[in-house]
Design an enzyme around this catalytic site. Sequence first.
Site, short mmCIF file in Angstrom:
data_model
loop_
_atom_site.label_atom_id
_atom_site.label_comp_id
_atom_site.label_asym_id
_atom_site.label_seq_id
_atom_site.Cartn_x
_atom_site.Cartn_y
_atom_site.Cartn_z
NE ARG A 1 -1.75 11.65 7.47
CZ ARG A 1 -2.14 12.81 7.97
NH1 ARG A 1 -3.39 12.96 8.37
NH2 ARG A 1 -1.32 13.83 8.03
NE ARG B 1 -0.03 10.06 9.88
CZ ARG B 1 -0.44 9.02 9.14
NH1 ARG B 1 -1.59 8.45 9.40
NH2 ARG B 1 0.29 8.59 8.13
CE LYS C 1 -1.68 1.46 4.06
NZ LYS C 1 -1.36 2.84 4.42
CB VAL D 1 7.23 7.00 14.55
CG1 VAL D 1 6.85 7.69 13.24
CG2 VAL D 1 8.57 6.27 14.40
CB CYS E 1 -5.38 10.16 11.34
SG CYS E 1 -3.83 9.40 11.77
C1 EPZ Z 1 3.98 7.00 6.20
O1 EPZ Z 1 3.15 7.99 6.76
C2 EPZ Z 1 3.14 5.75 6.12
N1 EPZ Z 1 1.99 5.98 5.25
C3 EPZ Z 1 2.67 5.36 7.53
O2 EPZ Z 1 1.96 4.13 7.41
C4 EPZ Z 1 3.89 5.13 8.41
O3 EPZ Z 1 3.48 4.82 9.71
C5 EPZ Z 1 4.75 6.40 8.42
O4 EPZ Z 1 5.11 6.76 7.06
C6 EPZ Z 1 6.03 6.22 9.22
O5 EPZ Z 1 6.77 5.14 8.68
C7 EPZ Z 1 2.18 5.95 3.92
O6 EPZ Z 1 3.27 5.75 3.42
C8 EPZ Z 1 0.95 6.17 3.07
P1 EPZ Z 1 5.85 10.52 8.24
P2 EPZ Z 1 3.64 9.55 6.74
O7 EPZ Z 1 5.68 11.77 7.46
O8 EPZ Z 1 4.42 9.83 5.52
C9 EPZ Z 1 5.98 13.85 11.60
C10 EPZ Z 1 0.24 2.62 7.82
O9 EPZ Z 1 -0.14 2.07 8.87
N2 EPZ Z 1 5.83 14.82 10.49
O10 EPZ Z 1 7.07 9.70 8.03
O11 EPZ Z 1 2.44 10.39 7.02
C11 EPZ Z 1 4.72 13.03 11.80
O12 EPZ Z 1 3.80 13.71 12.62
C12 EPZ Z 1 0.58 4.08 7.82
O13 EPZ Z 1 0.40 2.03 6.72
C13 EPZ Z 1 5.88 16.18 10.80
O14 EPZ Z 1 6.02 16.58 11.95
O15 EPZ Z 1 4.59 9.58 8.01
C14 EPZ Z 1 5.24 11.78 12.44
O16 EPZ Z 1 5.38 12.00 13.83
C15 EPZ Z 1 0.31 4.75 9.15
N3 EPZ Z 1 5.75 17.07 9.77
C16 EPZ Z 1 6.64 11.61 11.82
O17 EPZ Z 1 6.96 12.88 11.24
C17 EPZ Z 1 5.60 16.67 8.47
O18 EPZ Z 1 5.51 17.54 7.58
C18 EPZ Z 1 6.70 10.56 10.72
O19 EPZ Z 1 5.69 10.86 9.79
C19 EPZ Z 1 5.55 15.29 8.19
C20 EPZ Z 1 5.68 14.38 9.21
#
Ligand code: EPZ
Length: 417
Positions: A92, A121, A22, A326, A116
């Site tokens: 999202r 996020r 996915k 995370v 969410c």
């Molecule tokens: C991706 O989400 C995945 N989703 C998530 O999988 C996964 O848990 C996550 O990466 C971490 O590995 C997809 O790929 C569609 P991040 P993403 O940006 O990109 C903070 C699942 O279960 N952050 O790496 O949204 C954020 O709040 C899903 O399949 C900021 O602060 O995750 C988080 O604490 C859930 N500012 C951390 O970084 C930003 O601009 C990691 O988020 C972006 C992120």
Amino acid sequence: MKKIIIHGGNKLHGTVNISGAKNAALPLLCATLLCGGEHRLSNIPHLRDINTVIQLLETMGAKITRSENSATLQADKVVSVEAPYDLVKTMRASVLVLGPLLSRFGKARVSLPGGCAIGARPIDLHLKGLAAMGAEITLDHGYVEATCKQLHGATIYFDTPTVGGTENLMMAATLAQGTTILENAACEPEIVDLATALSNMGACISGAGTDTITIDGVDHLVPMNHRVMSDRIEAGTFMVAAAITKGDVTVANADPEYLDAVISKLSESGATVEHTPAGIRVIGSAQIKPLQIKTSPHPGFPTDMQAQFMALLTLAQGTSIISENVFENRFMHVCELQRLGSNIRIDGKQAIVEGVDMLCGAPVMATDLRASASLILAGLAADNTTEVARIYHLDRGYERLEEKLLALGADIQRVSA
Ligand code: EPZ
């Protein structure tokens, strides 16, 4: 509304085929906005989130034909550069159209995704990076309005590694003028898969999979012809299913190289993990050993496997400590696991899991995607019957999970609530 009913206690046996990932397919589908022509994508899983992003691309004017697990996509005529709230709020990852739209058309109007179940996020790092590349970013009534005649290269340092932010900016940089360097970039395998597809489209990318990615902008891209990588989180979920039921399951077409942390922790818990020609074989042990788990960006222990391992550790011989580093609210499954008789205490970012001898089946409620999987895994090992409600969360990220578990010997069915 559907629910899943499990009569626990069966040991799982056999081989399961893992579907396409996915979290690789979603950015790959968004990347087709980067150029006209016929893109071909195969090994696409049948999931709600995939349907949502395809619906979004079609509202933008893309022509998409799906057959089995493949799709052809044509984004020659994009009539809208808007990702509306009603779609983004349900999925999202729709924000991943930002980079491609801005890079190819110089404008995008994308709803802020909002929070969410697992956390706020935000997408501030996505926007900060696009602004550094020359985009004018304004927030208007819950929407991101982004415009830019021509994006230019920039050196962008991510305050925290962000998978989506790395993907959005990597896509944006492919058609930008000059060189973009992403520092402290996320290293997830799905980013490597996206970079491979973008490179096949003619992009000039190096360093994907490391914390520094360099993209030299090009004038022109050609359509992709790409096979989505297999889903390492689905693979890990089935590996835990083998361990928690003390069964013997082979996970076929999974990439062991992307599962190092999961394999290491599963072995540490006492399971036997073998690499065979047919796939990764997991044999559960009579006794589950307690673990210390700390989630972190790849190659650390994946946060997307935290809930599944918590289910396993509820039955360990001793105390486990799980630190979720995370996301700020990814313990929603704890209350529901407690309904099944587990002994878990939350202390800030840590969950302290005291192993119990037996879980007792009960009605429980899914709260998010990986929490759903956790409750199903616990139900497989619990006595009597476990009913998992709100499984629309599950269908976002697992293709026919109950059918695959049934084929491995689980007593499980999906019924109308
Ligand atoms: C991706 O989400 C995945 N989703 C998530 O999988 C996964 O848990 C996550 O990466 C971490 O590995 C997809 O790929 C569609 P991040 P993403 O940006 O990109 C903070 C699942 O279960 N952050 O790496 O949204 C954020 O709040 C899903 O399949 C900021 O602060 O995750 C988080 O604490 C859930 N500012 C951390 O970084 C930003 O601009 C990691 O988020 C972006 C992120």
